[in-house]
Design a protein around this motif. Sequence first.
Motif, PDB file in Angstrom:
ATOM      1  N   HIS A   1       0.831  -1.213   0.000  1.00  0.00           N
ATOM      2  CA  HIS A   1       0.000   0.000   0.000  1.00  0.00           C
ATOM      3  C   HIS A   1       0.864   1.260   0.000  1.00  0.00           C
ATOM      4  N   GLU A   2       1.885   1.295   0.856  1.00  0.00           N
ATOM      5  CA  GLU A   2       2.728   2.486   0.970  1.00  0.00           C
ATOM      6  C   GLU A   2       3.527   2.733  -0.309  1.00  0.00           C
ATOM      7  N   GLN A   3       4.013   1.656  -0.931  1.00  0.00           N
ATOM      8  CA  GLN A   3       4.752   1.811  -2.187  1.00  0.00           C
ATOM      9  C   GLN A   3       3.864   2.391  -3.278  1.00  0.00           C
ATOM     10  N   LYS A   4       2.624   1.920  -3.332  1.00  0.00           N
ATOM     11  CA  LYS A   4       1.693   2.449  -4.336  1.00  0.00           C
ATOM     12  C   LYS A   4       1.389   3.918  -4.051  1.00  0.00           C
ATOM     13  N   GLU A   5       1.217   4.263  -2.776  1.00  0.00           N
ATOM     14  CA  GLU A   5       0.922   5.647  -2.410  1.00  0.00           C
ATOM     15  C   GLU A   5       2.109   6.561  -2.696  1.00  0.00           C
ATOM     16  N   ASP A   6       3.337   6.080  -2.408  1.00  0.00           N
ATOM     17  CA  ASP A   6       4.532   6.922  -2.525  1.00  0.00           C
ATOM     18  C   ASP A   6       5.050   7.033  -3.955  1.00  0.00           C
ATOM     19  N   THR A   7       4.974   5.929  -4.715  1.00  0.00           N
ATOM     20  CA  THR A   7       5.603   5.906  -6.044  1.00  0.00           C
ATOM     21  C   THR A   7       4.597   5.825  -7.190  1.00  0.00           C
ATOM     22  N   GLY A   8       3.367   5.445  -6.873  1.00  0.00           N
ATOM     23  CA  GLY A   8       2.357   5.317  -7.914  1.00  0.00           C
ATOM     24  C   GLY A   8       2.354   3.976  -8.611  1.00  0.00           C
ATOM     25  N   ILE A   9       3.257   3.075  -8.220  1.00  0.00           N
ATOM     26  CA  ILE A   9       3.309   1.747  -8.838  1.00  0.00           C
ATOM     27  C   ILE A   9       3.357   0.676  -7.754  1.00  0.00           C
ATOM     28  N   GLN A  10       2.952  -0.530  -8.143  1.00  0.00           N
ATOM     29  CA  GLN A  10       2.968  -1.648  -7.207  1.00  0.00           C
ATOM     30  C   GLN A  10       4.392  -2.204  -7.092  1.00  0.00           C
TER      31      GLN A  10
ATOM     32  N   ILE B   1      -3.881 -14.110  -1.410  1.00  0.00           N
ATOM     33  CA  ILE B   1      -4.778 -14.148  -2.572  1.00  0.00           C
ATOM     34  C   ILE B   1      -5.962 -15.056  -2.256  1.00  0.00           C
ATOM     35  N   LYS B   2      -5.669 -16.194  -1.647  1.00  0.00           N
ATOM     36  CA  LYS B   2      -6.720 -17.149  -1.290  1.00  0.00           C
ATOM     37  C   LYS B   2      -7.677 -16.577  -0.249  1.00  0.00           C
ATOM     38  N   SER B   3      -7.149 -15.786   0.690  1.00  0.00           N
ATOM     39  CA  SER B   3      -7.987 -15.225   1.759  1.00  0.00           C
ATOM     40  C   SER B   3      -8.716 -13.956   1.331  1.00  0.00           C
ATOM     41  N   GLY B   4      -8.409 -13.465   0.114  1.00  0.00           N
ATOM     42  CA  GLY B   4      -9.095 -12.282  -0.389  1.00  0.00           C
ATOM     43  C   GLY B   4      -8.461 -10.963  -0.005  1.00  0.00           C
ATOM     44  N   HIS B   5      -7.213 -10.998   0.496  1.00  0.00           N
ATOM     45  CA  HIS B   5      -6.528  -9.764   0.878  1.00  0.00           C
ATOM     46  C   HIS B   5      -5.692  -9.180  -0.258  1.00  0.00           C
ATOM     47  N   LEU B   6      -5.325 -10.014  -1.213  1.00  0.00           N
ATOM     48  CA  LEU B   6      -4.543  -9.569  -2.365  1.00  0.00           C
ATOM     49  C   LEU B   6      -5.221 -10.014  -3.656  1.00  0.00           C
ATOM     50  N   LEU B   7      -5.013  -9.221  -4.691  1.00  0.00           N
ATOM     51  CA  LEU B   7      -5.495  -9.557  -6.030  1.00  0.00           C
ATOM     52  C   LEU B   7      -4.298  -9.548  -6.969  1.00  0.00           C
ATOM     53  N   LYS B   8      -4.165 -10.615  -7.757  1.00  0.00           N
ATOM     54  CA  LYS B   8      -3.054 -10.724  -8.702  1.00  0.00           C
ATOM     55  C   LYS B   8      -3.590 -10.543 -10.114  1.00  0.00           C
ATOM     56  N   VAL B   9      -3.064  -9.538 -10.816  1.00  0.00           N
ATOM     57  CA  VAL B   9      -3.502  -9.246 -12.179  1.00  0.00           C
ATOM     58  C   VAL B   9      -2.584  -9.974 -13.154  1.00  0.00           C
ATOM     59  N   PRO B  10      -3.112 -10.897 -13.950  1.00  0.00           N
ATOM     60  CA  PRO B  10      -2.268 -11.679 -14.869  1.00  0.00           C
ATOM     61  C   PRO B  10      -1.589 -10.801 -15.922  1.00  0.00           C
ATOM     62  N   GLY B  11      -0.387 -11.232 -16.343  1.00  0.00           N
ATOM     63  CA  GLY B  11       0.290 -10.584 -17.457  1.00  0.00           C
ATOM     64  C   GLY B  11       1.075  -9.346 -17.110  1.00  0.00           C
ATOM     65  N   ARG B  12       1.227  -9.041 -15.829  1.00  0.00           N
ATOM     66  CA  ARG B  12       1.993  -7.858 -15.427  1.00  0.00           C
ATOM     67  C   ARG B  12       3.038  -8.244 -14.389  1.00  0.00           C
ATOM     68  N   ALA B  13       4.179  -7.544 -14.430  1.00  0.00           N
ATOM     69  CA  ALA B  13       5.224  -7.813 -13.442  1.00  0.00           C
ATOM     70  C   ALA B  13       4.832  -7.236 -12.086  1.00  0.00           C
ATOM     71  N   ARG B  14       4.284  -6.035 -12.107  1.00  0.00           N
ATOM     72  CA  ARG B  14       3.844  -5.380 -10.864  1.00  0.00           C
ATOM     73  C   ARG B  14       2.330  -5.585 -10.746  1.00  0.00           C
ATOM     74  N   ASN B  15       1.973  -6.791 -10.339  1.00  0.00           N
ATOM     75  CA  ASN B  15       0.582  -7.213 -10.489  1.00  0.00           C
ATOM     76  C   ASN B  15      -0.142  -7.481  -9.176  1.00  0.00           C
ATOM     77  N   LEU B  16       0.435  -7.054  -8.048  1.00  0.00           N
ATOM     78  CA  LEU B  16      -0.188  -7.319  -6.754  1.00  0.00           C
ATOM     79  C   LEU B  16      -0.922  -6.079  -6.252  1.00  0.00           C
ATOM     80  N   HIS B  17      -2.197  -6.234  -5.999  1.00  0.00           N
ATOM     81  CA  HIS B  17      -3.031  -5.131  -5.521  1.00  0.00           C
ATOM     82  C   HIS B  17      -3.726  -5.561  -4.237  1.00  0.00           C
ATOM     83  N   ILE B  18      -3.677  -4.713  -3.217  1.00  0.00           N
ATOM     84  CA  ILE B  18      -4.407  -5.066  -2.005  1.00  0.00           C
ATOM     85  C   ILE B  18      -5.887  -4.755  -2.221  1.00  0.00           C
TER      86      ILE B  18
END
Length: 204
Positions: free
Chosen positions: A18-27, A53-70
């Motif tokens: 979360h902090e990396q996305k807020e500070d840099t704009g990228i995952q 991902i299984k517990s629903g806390h993270l979402l992984k977007v296929p086809g991207r290197a920076r693909n983890l979203h909370i």
Amino acid sequence: MPRQGLTKIRERILRFIHEQKEDTGIQPTVRDIMDFMGYRSTNAVSIHVNAMIKSGHLLKVPGRARNLHITEKAKLELGLSEQVPLLGSVSAGTGILAEENVETYLPDLGGGESFVLRVRGDSMKDAGIYEDDLVYVEQKALPRNGDIVVALVENEATIKVYENHENVIRLIPRNSSYKVQSFNSEDEHRINIVGVVKHLLRRY
């Protein structure tokens, strides 16, 4: 909001993402997380990531290197969200904020740890609360006499006016067709005050 299945390590990972996305704009990448956590391989990160991902806390977007979203669920549990869950129902058996109860998310109007509940029935119509209205409920607020509360009575949610006199709790409807419910100290197992109604939202 209660942290459902989050260890301290996984909470640190989520906050870092979360902090990396807020500070840099990228995952951050998995390797970024590895460096932050001080791990020697990405495998250790992957174990935690896959579990979240299984517990629903993270979402992984296929086809991207920076693909983890909370997810919004994770933000809510970590106190990072500006939204609150809208519940179609409340049940003690599954937990107030159980995922299966959540219809969507709405803007947070303030007031501590809150959720929104869709009103069922007409027991509060004389107080201006009608079927399908949305009420914002503050969970940790201590009810005072005259407050409108959400209570679980024998596993069913109800919205009523709260009164407590000499350790007898009364849930009072605002519709003469309904009866007042009273509970003494022997009835503690039957009733749970979930929170206090702070705002009312009506959609036309």
